[in-house]
Design a protein around this motif. Sequence first.
Motif, PDB file in Angstrom:
ATOM      1  N   ILE A  85      42.985  15.284  38.421  1.00 60.02           N
ATOM      2  CA  ILE A  85      44.070  16.196  38.760  1.00 60.02           C
ATOM      3  C   ILE A  85      43.978  17.843  38.444  1.00 60.02           C
ATOM      4  O   ILE A  85      44.145  18.315  39.233  1.00 60.02           O
ATOM      5  CB  ILE A  85      45.405  15.607  38.199  1.00 60.02           C
ATOM      6  CG1 ILE A  85      45.638  14.164  38.461  1.00 60.02           C
ATOM      7  CG2 ILE A  85      46.626  16.409  38.995  1.00 60.02           C
ATOM      8  CD1 ILE A  85      45.442  13.800  40.039  1.00 60.02           C
ATOM      9  N   VAL A  86      43.508  17.932  37.325  1.00 56.84           N
ATOM     10  CA  VAL A  86      43.330  19.320  36.743  1.00 56.84           C
ATOM     11  C   VAL A  86      42.111  19.970  37.116  1.00 56.84           C
ATOM     12  O   VAL A  86      41.940  21.324  37.503  1.00 56.84           O
ATOM     13  CB  VAL A  86      43.157  19.279  35.317  1.00 56.84           C
ATOM     14  CG1 VAL A  86      44.602  19.321  34.634  1.00 56.84           C
ATOM     15  CG2 VAL A  86      42.171  18.678  34.666  1.00 56.84           C
ATOM     16  N   ASN A  87      41.493  19.118  38.118  1.00 56.94           N
ATOM     17  CA  ASN A  87      40.317  19.772  38.874  1.00 56.94           C
ATOM     18  C   ASN A  87      40.367  19.419  40.439  1.00 56.94           C
ATOM     19  O   ASN A  87      39.391  19.675  41.298  1.00 56.94           O
ATOM     20  CB  ASN A  87      38.853  19.159  38.405  1.00 56.94           C
ATOM     21  CG  ASN A  87      38.610  19.801  37.017  1.00 56.94           C
ATOM     22  OD1 ASN A  87      38.399  20.801  37.084  1.00 56.94           O
ATOM     23  ND2 ASN A  87      38.488  18.846  35.998  1.00 56.94           N
ATOM     24  N   HIS A  88      41.366  19.021  40.968  1.00 60.77           N
ATOM     25  CA  HIS A  88      41.532  18.846  42.269  1.00 60.77           C
ATOM     26  C   HIS A  88      42.045  19.859  43.112  1.00 60.77           C
ATOM     27  O   HIS A  88      43.067  20.723  42.825  1.00 60.77           O
ATOM     28  CB  HIS A  88      42.748  17.690  42.359  1.00 60.77           C
ATOM     29  CG  HIS A  88      42.686  16.900  43.817  1.00 60.77           C
ATOM     30  ND1 HIS A  88      43.176  17.505  44.829  1.00 60.77           N
ATOM     31  CD2 HIS A  88      42.529  15.657  44.002  1.00 60.77           C
ATOM     32  CE1 HIS A  88      43.076  16.616  45.873  1.00 60.77           C
ATOM     33  NE2 HIS A  88      42.605  15.537  45.422  1.00 60.77           N
ATOM     34  N   ASP A  89      41.230  20.379  44.129  1.00 59.25           N
ATOM     35  CA  ASP A  89      41.773  21.435  44.830  1.00 59.25           C
ATOM     36  C   ASP A  89      42.919  21.533  45.352  1.00 59.25           C
ATOM     37  O   ASP A  89      43.576  22.840  45.363  1.00 59.25           O
ATOM     38  CB  ASP A  89      40.713  21.676  45.674  1.00 59.25           C
ATOM     39  CG  ASP A  89      40.717  23.365  46.378  1.00 59.25           C
ATOM     40  OD1 ASP A  89      40.558  24.406  45.588  1.00 59.25           O
ATOM     41  OD2 ASP A  89      40.941  23.348  47.438  1.00 59.25           O
ATOM     42  N   ARG A  90      43.243  20.625  45.813  1.00 58.34           N
ATOM     43  CA  ARG A  90      44.793  20.480  46.630  1.00 58.34           C
ATOM     44  C   ARG A  90      45.979  20.386  45.830  1.00 58.34           C
ATOM     45  O   ARG A  90      47.082  20.467  46.159  1.00 58.34           O
ATOM     46  CB  ARG A  90      44.927  19.144  47.701  1.00 58.34           C
ATOM     47  CG  ARG A  90      43.848  19.280  48.526  1.00 58.34           C
ATOM     48  CD  ARG A  90      43.904  18.215  49.858  1.00 58.34           C
ATOM     49  NE  ARG A  90      42.552  18.068  50.225  1.00 58.34           N
ATOM     50  CZ  ARG A  90      42.310  17.109  51.350  1.00 58.34           C
ATOM     51  NH1 ARG A  90      43.432  16.345  51.656  1.00 58.34           N
ATOM     52  NH2 ARG A  90      41.235  16.860  51.773  1.00 58.34           N
ATOM     53  N   ILE A  91      45.770  20.364  44.451  1.00 58.36           N
ATOM     54  CA  ILE A  91      46.644  20.181  43.399  1.00 58.36           C
ATOM     55  C   ILE A  91      46.518  21.450  42.526  1.00 58.36           C
ATOM     56  O   ILE A  91      47.193  22.319  42.572  1.00 58.36           O
ATOM     57  CB  ILE A  91      46.537  18.881  42.449  1.00 58.36           C
ATOM     58  CG1 ILE A  91      46.806  17.552  43.589  1.00 58.36           C
ATOM     59  CG2 ILE A  91      47.701  18.967  41.518  1.00 58.36           C
ATOM     60  CD1 ILE A  91      46.452  16.375  42.946  1.00 58.36           C
TER      61      ILE A  91
END
Length: 267
Positions: free
Chosen positions: A68-74
């Motif tokens: 999550i902490v590397n997810h572009d949409r988040i």
Amino acid sequence: MKSILIALLFAASAVSAQSPSGRTCHEAVPCPLGERSYHVKEPDGWDGVTPLPVLFHFHGWARQGSLIVNHDRISGATRRRNVLLVAPNGLNESWSFRRAGSPDTTFAREVIDDVKARYPVRADQIFVSGYSWGANMAWRFACEDANGIAALLAIAGTLDQDEECTTAPAEVRQVYGLNDQVLPFPMGPNGDQNYPVQIWRNAYKCGAGEALGPWQQVSFLTLERTVWETCATGRVTLDLHPGGHFIPHGWIARQLDELLGLEPSYP
């Protein structure tokens, strides 16, 4: 000489584990909490002292907070909007959301309290989010312990609409694909497409919804928005799109812009 080299390597390792603000758990390095953990990502250019809004996001099935902490949409949305991203790790890469009294509800509240102890947080701007299995868990949390939660942002997941929730966040925003083949769209009686947010419309004692029509963050996906604002308390927003099971490009970014009073932008 060997002992000096080991010491230097250890020091380099400790520095690499620090966030831009100097905190030692950040991004891939989880923050321990008892026998469990969570991940955080600070926004770009944060000065280390200004209180931050928080997006608390439950990951999907077979995932962890490190994604999550590397997810572009988040994280791509939070880091550009001065929002602290918090991503807890589910046991066995999953969540216990099916029944009331979930231990993950207790864990989530403990994470929020721990984040408040580590960071200066805007207590009036804590947003709880989730995708897929994580959206189901976000609903469960909002249903059981929404104290101080400014908004629920749920993506491609809900709870059964006959659940009896004991709490509710200040606002709910839901997005769902009408062609979702993983967690099929929860169509209501007589083809009621507003059914996915029935719990909250009832909880807030809302009147009729208003169709605001189509909107886009990207040219290849159009969403249709309905809002319920004539409510005794709260506000409900439902965005529908013709696609399947995914996080729509820019959806989280747009919700944060609107909730924080920012000019809508992409990404």
